[in-house]
Design a protein around this motif. Sequence first.
Motif, mmCIF file in Angstrom:
data_model
loop_
_atom_site.group_PDB
_atom_site.id
_atom_site.type_symbol
_atom_site.label_atom_id
_atom_site.label_comp_id
_atom_site.label_asym_id
_atom_site.label_seq_id
_atom_site.Cartn_x
_atom_site.Cartn_y
_atom_site.Cartn_z
ATOM 1 N N PHE A 219 0.400 -1.018 -0.224
ATOM 2 C CA PHE A 219 -0.217 -0.117 0.079
ATOM 3 C C PHE A 219 0.462 1.367 -0.409
ATOM 4 O O PHE A 219 0.533 2.473 -0.228
ATOM 5 N N ALA A 220 2.464 0.893 -0.014
ATOM 6 C CA ALA A 220 3.462 1.941 -0.260
ATOM 7 C C ALA A 220 4.417 2.136 -0.320
ATOM 8 O O ALA A 220 5.639 1.763 0.373
ATOM 9 N N PRO A 221 4.401 1.732 -1.365
ATOM 10 C CA PRO A 221 5.661 1.127 -2.438
ATOM 11 C C PRO A 221 6.382 2.076 -2.398
ATOM 12 O O PRO A 221 7.842 1.325 -2.331
ATOM 13 N N HIS A 222 6.394 3.005 -2.540
ATOM 14 C CA HIS A 222 7.223 4.067 -2.577
ATOM 15 C C HIS A 222 7.848 4.773 -1.088
ATOM 16 O O HIS A 222 8.642 6.095 -1.071
ATOM 17 N N SER A 223 7.105 3.979 -0.120
ATOM 18 C CA SER A 223 7.625 5.104 1.249
ATOM 19 C C SER A 223 9.462 4.481 1.156
ATOM 20 O O SER A 223 9.766 3.926 1.443
ATOM 21 N N THR A 224 9.739 5.366 2.483
ATOM 22 C CA THR A 224 11.141 5.466 2.737
ATOM 23 C C THR A 224 11.076 3.834 3.619
ATOM 24 O O THR A 224 12.096 3.651 3.853
ATOM 25 N N ALA A 225 10.140 3.529 4.366
ATOM 26 C CA ALA A 225 10.540 2.307 5.090
ATOM 27 C C ALA A 225 10.380 1.357 3.987
ATOM 28 O O ALA A 225 11.129 -0.166 3.822
ATOM 29 N N ALA A 226 9.540 1.420 2.836
ATOM 30 C CA ALA A 226 9.398 0.494 2.197
ATOM 31 C C ALA A 226 10.873 0.142 1.390
ATOM 32 O O ALA A 226 10.996 -1.353 0.889
ATOM 33 N N ARG A 227 11.368 1.066 0.987
ATOM 34 C CA ARG A 227 12.332 1.407 0.327
ATOM 35 C C ARG A 227 13.469 0.812 1.312
ATOM 36 O O ARG A 227 14.426 -0.286 0.536
ATOM 37 N N ALA A 228 13.471 0.736 2.363
ATOM 38 C CA ALA A 228 14.873 0.226 3.118
ATOM 39 C C ALA A 228 14.365 -1.390 3.415
ATOM 40 O O ALA A 228 15.803 -1.846 3.252
ATOM 41 N N TYR A 229 13.092 -1.833 3.426
ATOM 42 C CA TYR A 229 13.352 -3.236 3.710
ATOM 43 C C TYR A 229 13.833 -3.703 2.008
ATOM 44 O O TYR A 229 13.832 -4.838 2.215
ATOM 45 N N ALA A 230 13.408 -3.285 1.525
ATOM 46 C CA ALA A 230 14.025 -3.491 -0.470
ATOM 47 C C ALA A 230 15.224 -3.406 -0.259
ATOM 48 O O ALA A 230 15.583 -5.033 -0.476
ATOM 49 N N GLN A 231 16.146 -2.807 -0.342
ATOM 50 C CA GLN A 231 17.752 -2.590 0.531
ATOM 51 C C GLN A 231 18.355 -3.832 1.138
ATOM 52 O O GLN A 231 18.827 -4.571 0.457
ATOM 53 N N ILE A 232 17.290 -3.892 2.439
ATOM 54 C CA ILE A 232 17.827 -5.222 2.844
ATOM 55 C C ILE A 232 17.215 -6.089 2.109
ATOM 56 O O ILE A 232 18.594 -7.447 2.550
ATOM 57 N N TRP A 233 16.803 -6.457 2.056
ATOM 58 C CA TRP A 233 16.295 -8.578 1.483
ATOM 59 C C TRP A 233 16.613 -7.982 0.119
ATOM 60 O O TRP A 233 17.253 -9.726 0.007
ATOM 61 N N ARG A 234 17.112 -7.314 -0.508
ATOM 62 C CA ARG A 234 18.609 -7.493 -1.470
ATOM 63 C C ARG A 234 19.985 -7.764 -1.220
ATOM 64 O O ARG A 234 20.929 -8.580 -1.483
ATOM 65 N N GLY A 235 19.931 -7.400 0.010
ATOM 66 C CA GLY A 235 21.460 -7.406 0.579
ATOM 67 C C GLY A 235 21.100 -9.355 0.931
ATOM 68 O O GLY A 235 21.896 -10.020 0.923
ATOM 69 N N ILE A 236 19.910 -9.430 1.853
ATOM 70 C CA ILE A 236 20.021 -10.573 2.099
ATOM 71 C C ILE A 236 20.034 -12.348 1.161
ATOM 72 O O ILE A 236 20.790 -13.111 0.794
ATOM 73 N N GLU A 237 19.655 -11.607 -0.221
ATOM 74 C CA GLU A 237 19.634 -12.706 -1.463
ATOM 75 C C GLU A 237 20.345 -12.233 -1.730
ATOM 76 O O GLU A 237 21.700 -13.407 -2.142
ATOM 77 N N LYS A 238 21.757 -11.327 -1.744
ATOM 78 C CA LYS A 238 23.041 -11.582 -2.580
ATOM 79 C C LYS A 238 23.963 -12.783 -1.624
ATOM 80 O O LYS A 238 24.899 -13.212 -2.068
ATOM 81 N N ARG A 239 23.853 -12.307 -0.431
ATOM 82 C CA ARG A 239 24.390 -13.481 0.950
ATOM 83 C C ARG A 239 24.695 -14.743 0.574
ATOM 84 O O ARG A 239 25.005 -15.493 0.510
ATOM 85 N N LEU A 240 22.637 -15.000 0.215
ATOM 86 C CA LEU A 240 22.274 -15.808 0.117
ATOM 87 C C LEU A 240 23.156 -16.583 -1.353
ATOM 88 O O LEU A 240 23.356 -17.788 -1.009
#
Length: 243
Positions: A219-240
């Motif tokens: 519901f808020a894909p462009h919010s600062t929180a949504a962008r922060a979670y997306a960035q963290i997830w990209r880091g997780i995927e990269k590590r995996l």
Amino acid sequence: MAVIAVYSMKGGVGKSCSAVNLAWNSAVGSSRRTLLWDLDPQGAASFILRGNQTEKDRARAMIAGNVKPEKLIRPTEINNLDLLAADVSLRGLDRLFFQISKKRHLGKLLRQIGKDYDRIILDCPPGLTETSEQILRNADIVIVPVIPSPLSERALVDVQMFLDGSGKKHAPLLPVYNMVDRRRSIHKQGLARNPKWPVIPMSSAVEHMTKLQQPVGSFAPHSTAARAYAQIWRGIEKRLTKK
């Protein structure tokens, strides 16, 4: 299949919201077949994902082997994301693990359930218990939400020392500063102590998750929180992918 646990020894640090948002990013952002397994008897993640509230006291029975996991796993309204919901019976989970005397029981369950998924996100109960020990030893990565304050950071250090002192293998702990308000001096001091830790800001979008029963990405894909979670997830995927 990889297991990502979201864990904190302390409550009130935004653990369940983090688990839901990371699961959303796995399912939607990475198109992974994803299961969110809610192991916290408070069931906050289950509530946000509109878990079936009619099936009471079966979560513990599933872990005990009296109910098959596929009987309780339900699809959510989000494509690629299923839910294994919590209920209050999980309050007795530590007692169950002691009764069945199986140190690797949770790992066996994860391997069984994981045949149908690429990623399993665990929303873990707070505290340092038999349940959390089994989780920490069977996860591939443990995300630890931390409020930027000395007391919350100390809890992380206590867990790390406990795990290192046991001499047993455990997943890496990856701390994430959560609910960060940069206007507060104590938060700014915390960020200065650990400038490389990922940061999730205090956000009205996250606060609205429980009202709307949706992840912020929905519901808020462009919010600062949504962008922060997306960035963290990209880091997780990269590590995996490097494992």
